[in-house]
Design a protein around this motif. Structure first.
Motif, PDB file in Angstrom:
ATOM      1  N   LEU A 297      -5.452   6.125  -5.302  1.00 24.33           N
ATOM      2  CA  LEU A 297      -5.419   5.593  -3.938  1.00 24.33           C
ATOM      3  C   LEU A 297      -6.653   4.756  -3.604  1.00 24.33           C
ATOM      4  O   LEU A 297      -6.630   3.976  -2.645  1.00 24.33           O
ATOM      5  CB  LEU A 297      -5.307   6.735  -2.924  1.00 24.33           C
ATOM      6  CG  LEU A 297      -4.038   7.582  -2.984  1.00 24.33           C
ATOM      7  CD1 LEU A 297      -4.131   8.748  -2.010  1.00 24.33           C
ATOM      8  CD2 LEU A 297      -2.812   6.746  -2.684  1.00 24.33           C
TER       9      LEU A 297
ATOM     10  N   ALA B 121      -2.451   6.451   7.414  1.00 21.81           N
ATOM     11  CA  ALA B 121      -1.692   7.045   6.312  1.00 21.81           C
ATOM     12  C   ALA B 121      -2.612   7.477   5.179  1.00 21.81           C
ATOM     13  O   ALA B 121      -2.470   8.573   4.620  1.00 21.81           O
ATOM     14  CB  ALA B 121      -0.652   6.055   5.805  1.00 21.81           C
ATOM     15  N   LEU B 122      -3.569   6.626   4.820  1.00 23.28           N
ATOM     16  CA  LEU B 122      -4.474   6.958   3.718  1.00 23.28           C
ATOM     17  C   LEU B 122      -5.394   8.119   4.088  1.00 23.28           C
ATOM     18  O   LEU B 122      -5.664   8.994   3.271  1.00 23.28           O
ATOM     19  CB  LEU B 122      -5.287   5.724   3.328  1.00 23.28           C
ATOM     20  CG  LEU B 122      -4.484   4.653   2.589  1.00 23.28           C
ATOM     21  CD1 LEU B 122      -5.252   3.353   2.508  1.00 23.28           C
ATOM     22  CD2 LEU B 122      -4.130   5.143   1.192  1.00 23.28           C
TER      23      LEU B 122
ATOM     24  N   MET C 151      -3.377  11.242   3.865  1.00 19.65           N
ATOM     25  CA  MET C 151      -3.051  11.563   2.482  1.00 19.65           C
ATOM     26  C   MET C 151      -4.244  12.173   1.764  1.00 19.65           C
ATOM     27  O   MET C 151      -4.105  13.130   0.992  1.00 19.65           O
ATOM     28  CB  MET C 151      -2.565  10.311   1.754  1.00 19.65           C
ATOM     29  CG  MET C 151      -2.221  10.547   0.287  1.00 19.65           C
ATOM     30  SD  MET C 151      -1.018  11.878   0.030  1.00 19.65           S
ATOM     31  CE  MET C 151       0.479  11.088   0.593  1.00 19.65           C
ATOM     32  N   TYR C 152      -5.448  11.642   1.996  1.00 16.20           N
ATOM     33  CA  TYR C 152      -6.634  12.225   1.379  1.00 16.20           C
ATOM     34  C   TYR C 152      -6.823  13.679   1.817  1.00 16.20           C
ATOM     35  O   TYR C 152      -7.204  14.538   1.023  1.00 16.20           O
ATOM     36  CB  TYR C 152      -7.876  11.405   1.744  1.00 16.20           C
ATOM     37  CG  TYR C 152      -8.054  10.157   0.915  1.00 16.20           C
ATOM     38  CD1 TYR C 152      -8.087  10.212  -0.474  1.00 16.20           C
ATOM     39  CD2 TYR C 152      -8.193   8.908   1.517  1.00 16.20           C
ATOM     40  CE1 TYR C 152      -8.249   9.070  -1.239  1.00 16.20           C
ATOM     41  CE2 TYR C 152      -8.347   7.756   0.765  1.00 16.20           C
ATOM     42  CZ  TYR C 152      -8.379   7.841  -0.614  1.00 16.20           C
ATOM     43  OH  TYR C 152      -8.535   6.714  -1.370  1.00 16.20           O
TER      44      TYR C 152
ATOM     45  N   TRP D 219       0.815  -1.223   0.000  1.00 19.39           N
ATOM     46  CA  TRP D 219       0.000   0.000   0.000  1.00 19.39           C
ATOM     47  C   TRP D 219       0.842   1.263   0.000  1.00 19.39           C
ATOM     48  O   TRP D 219       0.334   2.350  -0.301  1.00 19.39           O
ATOM     49  CB  TRP D 219      -0.949   0.003   1.201  1.00 19.39           C
ATOM     50  CG  TRP D 219      -0.292  -0.049   2.551  1.00 19.39           C
ATOM     51  CD1 TRP D 219      -0.032  -1.153   3.279  1.00 19.39           C
ATOM     52  CD2 TRP D 219       0.169   1.060   3.345  1.00 19.39           C
ATOM     53  NE1 TRP D 219       0.571  -0.819   4.479  1.00 19.39           N
ATOM     54  CE2 TRP D 219       0.701   0.531   4.540  1.00 19.39           C
ATOM     55  CE3 TRP D 219       0.184   2.436   3.170  1.00 19.39           C
ATOM     56  CZ2 TRP D 219       1.244   1.327   5.534  1.00 19.39           C
ATOM     57  CZ3 TRP D 219       0.714   3.239   4.159  1.00 19.39           C
ATOM     58  CH2 TRP D 219       1.243   2.687   5.330  1.00 19.39           C
ATOM     59  N   ARG D 220       2.147   1.131   0.328  1.00 21.74           N
ATOM     60  CA  ARG D 220       3.009   2.309   0.317  1.00 21.74           C
ATOM     61  C   ARG D 220       3.351   2.768  -1.103  1.00 21.74           C
ATOM     62  O   ARG D 220       3.740   3.923  -1.307  1.00 21.74           O
ATOM     63  CB  ARG D 220       4.321   1.985   1.050  1.00 21.74           C
ATOM     64  CG  ARG D 220       4.227   2.035   2.565  1.00 21.74           C
ATOM     65  CD  ARG D 220       4.209   3.448   3.081  1.00 21.74           C
ATOM     66  NE  ARG D 220       5.398   4.181   2.725  1.00 21.74           N
ATOM     67  CZ  ARG D 220       6.506   4.207   3.440  1.00 21.74           C
ATOM     68  NH1 ARG D 220       6.574   3.525   4.568  1.00 21.74           N
ATOM     69  NH2 ARG D 220       7.550   4.924   3.052  1.00 21.74           N
TER      70      ARG D 220
ATOM     71  N   ILE E 148       1.485   5.884  -2.556  1.00 20.26           N
ATOM     72  CA  ILE E 148       1.761   7.050  -1.718  1.00 20.26           C
ATOM     73  C   ILE E 148       3.184   7.544  -1.941  1.00 20.26           C
ATOM     74  O   ILE E 148       3.421   8.744  -2.126  1.00 20.26           O
ATOM     75  CB  ILE E 148       1.517   6.715  -0.232  1.00 20.26           C
ATOM     76  CG1 ILE E 148       0.034   6.450   0.020  1.00 20.26           C
ATOM     77  CG2 ILE E 148       2.006   7.847   0.667  1.00 20.26           C
ATOM     78  CD1 ILE E 148      -0.302   6.121   1.450  1.00 20.26           C
ATOM     79  N   ASP E 149       4.157   6.610  -1.931  1.00 21.09           N
ATOM     80  CA  ASP E 149       5.546   7.015  -2.166  1.00 21.09           C
ATOM     81  C   ASP E 149       5.718   7.611  -3.561  1.00 21.09           C
ATOM     82  O   ASP E 149       6.471   8.561  -3.757  1.00 21.09           O
ATOM     83  CB  ASP E 149       6.481   5.813  -1.996  1.00 21.09           C
ATOM     84  CG  ASP E 149       6.677   5.441  -0.541  1.00 21.09           C
ATOM     85  OD1 ASP E 149       6.320   6.262   0.319  1.00 21.09           O
ATOM     86  OD2 ASP E 149       7.169   4.343  -0.260  1.00 21.09           O
TER      87      ASP E 149
ATOM     88  N   VAL F 157       5.035   9.448   6.015  1.00 23.22           N
ATOM     89  CA  VAL F 157       4.021   8.397   5.933  1.00 23.22           C
ATOM     90  C   VAL F 157       3.881   7.714   7.284  1.00 23.22           C
ATOM     91  O   VAL F 157       4.840   7.116   7.777  1.00 23.22           O
ATOM     92  CB  VAL F 157       4.399   7.352   4.862  1.00 23.22           C
ATOM     93  CG1 VAL F 157       3.295   6.303   4.736  1.00 23.22           C
ATOM     94  CG2 VAL F 157       4.642   8.031   3.521  1.00 23.22           C
TER      95      VAL F 157
ATOM     96  N   THR G 164      -7.684   1.505  -0.547  1.00 24.65           N
ATOM     97  CA  THR G 164      -8.387   2.076   0.600  1.00 24.65           C
ATOM     98  C   THR G 164      -9.463   1.108   1.078  1.00 24.65           C
ATOM     99  O   THR G 164     -10.281   0.637   0.286  1.00 24.65           O
ATOM    100  CB  THR G 164      -9.041   3.418   0.234  1.00 24.65           C
ATOM    101  OG1 THR G 164      -8.040   4.311  -0.245  1.00 24.65           O
ATOM    102  CG2 THR G 164      -9.718   4.033   1.444  1.00 24.65           C
TER     103      THR G 164
ATOM    104  N   TRP H 213      -5.173  11.525  -8.228  1.00 24.31           N
ATOM    105  CA  TRP H 213      -4.529  10.736  -7.175  1.00 24.31           C
ATOM    106  C   TRP H 213      -5.548  10.124  -6.228  1.00 24.31           C
ATOM    107  O   TRP H 213      -5.275   9.085  -5.611  1.00 24.31           O
ATOM    108  CB  TRP H 213      -3.530  11.597  -6.414  1.00 24.31           C
ATOM    109  CG  TRP H 213      -2.266  11.777  -7.186  1.00 24.31           C
ATOM    110  CD1 TRP H 213      -1.860  12.884  -7.881  1.00 24.31           C
ATOM    111  CD2 TRP H 213      -1.247  10.799  -7.386  1.00 24.31           C
ATOM    112  NE1 TRP H 213      -0.657  12.649  -8.483  1.00 24.31           N
ATOM    113  CE2 TRP H 213      -0.255  11.390  -8.197  1.00 24.31           C
ATOM    114  CE3 TRP H 213      -1.069   9.487  -6.961  1.00 24.31           C
ATOM    115  CZ2 TRP H 213       0.891  10.710  -8.592  1.00 24.31           C
ATOM    116  CZ3 TRP H 213       0.069   8.810  -7.344  1.00 24.31           C
ATOM    117  CH2 TRP H 213       1.037   9.417  -8.151  1.00 24.31           C
TER     118      TRP H 213
END
Length: 446
Positions: free
Chosen positions: A209, A186-187, A190-191, A157-158, A161-162, A179, A213, A205
């Motif tokens: 993602l 993290a999600l 990020m949202y 899942w990283r 995001i990375d 992160v 999720t 994005w």
């Protein structure tokens, strides 16, 4: 890939950084130092990087890619050379070391009888075995230290995001974002961070993602009012770590906001107050959700912006912006209302990020909506025969200060991709009413 075109950093520096990031731990540490030195380079600061007629951003990307590739090549050459030299270096022989005599004692060594040389050259079998054991004990830790420990693989899942964080868009607006270890947390963060990106990038994005999720069986919702020209929909999707935040144009205001506005008989003023009430309701909610927000308004005597990372800081800002809305609702004359609108606009603009959120992001749209409402109050003041000037400060910070339109103690925060001394964001509008001036405040790059 959804997002930037193939010649952008998402396909250039993004892939190089991700490739290097997963290589080994030593390269990872060296790469972090490289990023610290080079990632904040100005797009247009280096002569010869941007040929005439080309996009300066693309010139920066090519220059960063070239420097990164040179860095990787140099690192691997040095790293492999060190490993090779270590392997080819013979183990030290204790007997040979003992036979090395300083030059100052050479004459004495020549006088030793030959019989002593014969005795010294013969070691009992037990001593030979002991010497071999000692050598193994000395060289084994060295071999173990030469091999870096295996870096645990990153969870799947990283990946997206990375990829976003090292892409061009991530370097511009999410620099310094870390992160969290927990996937759902993290999600969710990020949202929330995507609200700082340009709208098209945020939508792209968000879709990237979505497949990783996990949507809870019973998602929680926070419903906010939205402006009439604002598209209703989720600002932040629901995750197990946080509720979905949805803006709906027909939703009522925050009850405290409604109470602060009070009753207003004039239809035009009621509509303007409602518009500001929508914006205040939105920021009061997000102040408690976005941990990367900074408060640049409640205490302007400090040298740095306040982080919104705890309850008291959030409550301080929420109370401040609510008080500014109450002052505007209670203003009597057209001039007083315009002054109150500028002060409330400052409270909204001074909830900032570092680096500054994009002009066409959700936060940028909020600032634009607030400025439009201020201009409506300015028009009402002109109809009441007031001489009014309202300026949104931009350009070079030094020129704005020299013009007298901004206070010299304006707050400052650095940002990537801009020239030093350039205004990043206007925190308070410059206002003149009938010859009386209120200087603006800006956030600028240094």
């Amino acid at each position: 890939m959804v997002g930037p075109e193939p010649e952008t950093a998402a396909m250039g520096t993004g892939e190089l950084l991700l490739e290097a990031y997963a290589a080994d731990e030593q390269l990872q540490q060296a790469l972090k130092q490289f990023i610290d030195r080079h990632i904040m380079l100005s797009f247009v600061a280096h002569e010869g990087v941007v040929p005439d007629g080309q996009d300066p951003e693309m010139g920066y990307i090519r220059e960063l890619r070239r420097r990164l590739q040179e860095f990787k090549t140099e690192f691997y050459e040095n790293h492999l050379c060190n490993c090779k030299c270590h392997k080819e270096k013979p183990a030290e022989d204790p007997a040979a070391e003992a036979g090395r005599i300083p030059s100052a004692r050479a004459a004495e060594a020549d006088e030793i009888p030959p019989a002593q040389f014969a005795d010294a050259g013969k070691l009992p079998d037990a001593q030979v075995a002991g010497a071999q054991t000692a050598e193994a004990q000395v060289t084994e830790p060295v071999r173990a230290a030469a091999t870096p420990p295996a870096r645990p693989p990153l969870p799947a899942w990283r990946g997206p995001i990375d990829e976003l964080l090292v892409s061009n868009i991530g370097l511009m607006y999410l620099h310094g974002w870390t992160v969290p270890e927990d996937r759902d947390d993290a999600l969710h963060r990020m949202y929330v961070a995507l609200l700082r990106l340009p709208s098209a990038q945020r939508e792209a994005w968000t879709e990237r993602l979505r497949p990783i999720t996990t949507v809870p069986d019973e998602p929680r919702f926070i419903v906010l009012p939205g402006l009439k020209d604002e598209t209703s929909g989720p600002l932040v999707p629901a995750t197990p770590a946080g509720p979905s935040i949805v803006a709906i144009t027909t939703h009522p205001l925050d009850p405290e906001v409604t109470f602060a506005i009070g009753g207003e008989r004039d239809l035009a003023l009621a509509q303007l107050l409602h518009g500001f009430g929508v914006l205040v309701s939105q920021v009061r909610c997000l102040a408690g959700v976005d941990t990367r927000l900074l408060d640049a308004v409640t205490d302007q005597t400090i040298a740095k912006f306040r982080g919104m990372t705890n309850g008291p800081a959030v409550d301080r800002y929420r109370n401040y912006v609510l008080a500014r809305l109450r002052d505007l609702a209670q203003a009597g004359t057209a001039g007083e209302r315009l002054y109150g609108a500028v002060r409330l606009d400052e409270a909204l603009r001074s909830l900032v990020h570092a680096p500054v959120s994009a002009d066409d992001s959700w936060w940028g749209a909020l600032r634009s909506a607030s400025f439009r409402l201020v201009n409506h109050y300015a028009d009402l003041a002109r109809k009441a025969e007031h001489r009014v000037d309202v300026d949104l400060l931009s350009g070079a910070y030094g020129e704005v200060v020299e013009s007298g339109n901004s206070s010299k103690d304006a707050m400052a925060k650095p940002g990537p991709g801009r020239r030093d001394g350039e205004i990043a964001a206007c925190l308070r509008l410059h206002l003149r009413i009938d010859g009386q001036q209120w200087k603006g405040r800006v956030q600028y790059y240094e």
